[in-house]
Design an enzyme around this catalytic site. Structure first.
Site, PDB file in Angstrom:
ATOM      1  N   THR A  82       4.422   2.981   5.393  1.00  0.00           N
ATOM      2  CA  THR A  82       3.038   2.511   5.560  1.00  0.00           C
ATOM      3  C   THR A  82       2.314   3.478   6.483  1.00  0.00           C
ATOM      4  O   THR A  82       2.892   3.943   7.462  1.00  0.00           O
ATOM      5  CB  THR A  82       2.977   1.085   6.146  1.00  0.00           C
TER       6      THR A  82
ATOM      7  N   ARG B 135       0.834  -5.071  -4.921  1.00  0.00           N
ATOM      8  CA  ARG B 135       0.978  -6.202  -4.001  1.00  0.00           C
ATOM      9  C   ARG B 135       1.205  -7.396  -4.921  1.00  0.00           C
ATOM     10  O   ARG B 135       0.370  -7.692  -5.757  1.00  0.00           O
ATOM     11  CB  ARG B 135      -0.288  -6.378  -3.167  1.00  0.00           C
TER      12      ARG B 135
ATOM     13  N   GLY C 234       0.844  -1.206   0.000  1.00  0.00           N
ATOM     14  CA  GLY C 234       0.000   0.000   0.000  1.00  0.00           C
ATOM     15  C   GLY C 234       0.875   1.251   0.000  1.00  0.00           C
ATOM     16  O   GLY C 234       1.847   1.328   0.740  1.00  0.00           O
TER      17      GLY C 234
ATOM     18  N   ASP D 130       4.907  -4.354   6.090  1.00  0.00           N
ATOM     19  CA  ASP D 130       5.031  -5.734   6.530  1.00  0.00           C
ATOM     20  C   ASP D 130       5.266  -6.753   5.395  1.00  0.00           C
ATOM     21  O   ASP D 130       6.211  -7.535   5.423  1.00  0.00           O
ATOM     22  CB  ASP D 130       3.704  -6.032   7.260  1.00  0.00           C
TER      23      ASP D 130
ATOM     24  N   ASP E 299       0.086   2.642   8.443  1.00  0.00           N
ATOM     25  CA  ASP E 299      -0.383   1.916   9.636  1.00  0.00           C
ATOM     26  C   ASP E 299       0.534   2.072  10.859  1.00  0.00           C
ATOM     27  O   ASP E 299       0.103   1.818  11.982  1.00  0.00           O
ATOM     28  CB  ASP E 299      -0.522   0.421   9.330  1.00  0.00           C
TER      29      ASP E 299
ATOM     30  N   ASP F 106       2.769   0.130  11.859  1.00  0.00           N
ATOM     31  CA  ASP F 106       2.713  -1.135  12.592  1.00  0.00           C
ATOM     32  C   ASP F 106       3.991  -1.968  12.460  1.00  0.00           C
ATOM     33  O   ASP F 106       3.932  -3.192  12.425  1.00  0.00           O
ATOM     34  CB  ASP F 106       1.502  -1.957  12.119  1.00  0.00           C
TER      35      ASP F 106
ATOM     36  N   ARG G 191      -5.100  -2.238   9.035  1.00  0.00           N
ATOM     37  CA  ARG G 191      -5.556  -3.615   8.810  1.00  0.00           C
ATOM     38  C   ARG G 191      -5.543  -4.439  10.100  1.00  0.00           C
ATOM     39  O   ARG G 191      -6.521  -5.064  10.451  1.00  0.00           O
ATOM     40  CB  ARG G 191      -4.684  -4.263   7.744  1.00  0.00           C
TER      41      ARG G 191
END
Ligand code: F6P
Length: 324
Positions: free
Chosen positions: A126, A72, A11, A103, A128, A130, A172
């Site tokens: 990202t 992706r 992403g 990730d 996120d 994360d 996500r």
């Protein structure tokens, strides 16, 4: 090292262009060639390569998205795909890689690294946030500001109509976007996978919370176990039939837009550190920033299924004190 390949994968996130620019400019500074790889690992497998120079990254630091495009890529999950990617790199005289992504990107990079003796460094890109091994990822700051700007507008109309809004934000498997933006907008409740609040708990909090304020904002992380804004909305409508409830799913606006200055600077710093890290012999690592210092973390430790970035109880306490 003579020729560094750079790609963006997974992403997209605001600030990826600033990162590409920094990798290109740092390579030129160190008298290296630099090659752009289009559409992430997909372009690696299809040998979709373009030479880059200082001019090719002029005036992109302020632009969202990624000029190298992204994808992706399922083929890179296979051994044959990674072998083809390696063959293409060798044939094009590319002898090191900088991969910008999250990730999935680093999972692929780690596998590639275990199979081939090929220097590869990652930049965390990202929204996120994360990944372990960095306080912030490129794009997170911009994304949470996008959420704050959007929810401030929703708050205006919520207040005018005395409505309760359930706003779903991205992430996500992570509640970090919801957590910070939720605090930033003064949300009445924040639902994140890490806190496991559940709809019953939310209902209980709404029942026992302030009664003098009819408009409320509930921020729900996309990855929350409750099942997203629509599921939560249905449960609340059933429980509070007299309340005026609306749902808003912010979606991909969170991934676009001009990167904030924070993200531009972070990406610029990471890009230079990646090139200089490769020259210093580092490989199979992600560049990050912890307590303002640049650090390198092995891919295997940066990816969330190995070392999830937990949310400290102090953050949850803050939410508890400030909401409702
Ligand atoms: O990983 C970034 C992210 O924006 C997640 O927050 C979200 O779940 C996912 O990507 C959406 O991916 P796509 O754009 O492929 O639908």
């Amino acid at each position: 090292i003579k020729n560094i390949g750079v790609l963006t994968s997974g992403g997209d996130s605001p600030g990826m262009n600033a990162a590409i620019r920094a990798v290109v400019r740092a390579s030129i500074y160190h008298n290296l060639k630099v090659t752009g790889i289009l559409r992430g690992y997909e372009g690696l497998i299809q040998a979709d390569f373009i030479p880059m120079d200082g001019q090719s990254v002029a005036n992109i630091i302020q632009r969202g998205g990624t000029i190298l495009k992204t994808a992706r890529c399922d083929a890179f999950r296979t051994k044959e795909g990674r072998e083809l990617a390696h063959k293409n790199l060798v044939e094009s005289d590319i002898d090191a890689l900088v991969v910008i992504g999250g990730d999935g990107t680093f999972t692929g990079a780690d596998l590639f690294s275990s199979e081939f003796d090929f220097p590869i460094i990652g930049l965390p890109g990202t929204i996120d946030n994360d990944l372990a091994g960095t306080d912030f990822t490129i794009g997170y700051d911009t994304a949470i500001n996008t959420v704050v700007n959007a929810v401030d507008k929703i708050r205006d109309t919520a207040e005018s109509h005395d409505r309760l809004f359930i706003v779903e934000v991205m992430g996500r498997d992570s509640g970090l976007i919801a957590l910070r933006s939720g605090i930033g907008v003064g949300a009445e409740a924040i639902m994140i996978p890490e806190a496991k609040m559940g709809v019953d708990d939310l209902i209980c909090r709404l029942e026992t919370g302030r009664k003098d304020k009819a408009s409320k904002i509930i921020i729900v992380a996309e990855g929350d176990e409750a099942g997203g804004a629509y599921v939560v909305g249905e449960a609340l409508k059933e429980k509070f039939p007299k309340s005026d409830i609306r749902i808003s799913v912010l979606g991909h606006i969170q991934r676009g837009g001009k990167p904030s200055c924070m993200d531009r600077v972070l990406a610029s710093r990471f890009g230079v550190a990646a090139v200089e890290g490769l020259l210093a012999g580092k490989t199979d690592v992600m560049v990050g920033q912890i307590n303002r210092e640049i650090v390198f973390t092995p891919f295997s430790q940066s990816i969330k299924h190995i070392d999830a970035k937990a949310i400290s109880p102090t953050w949850l306490r803050l939410v508890e004190i400030l909401s409702l």
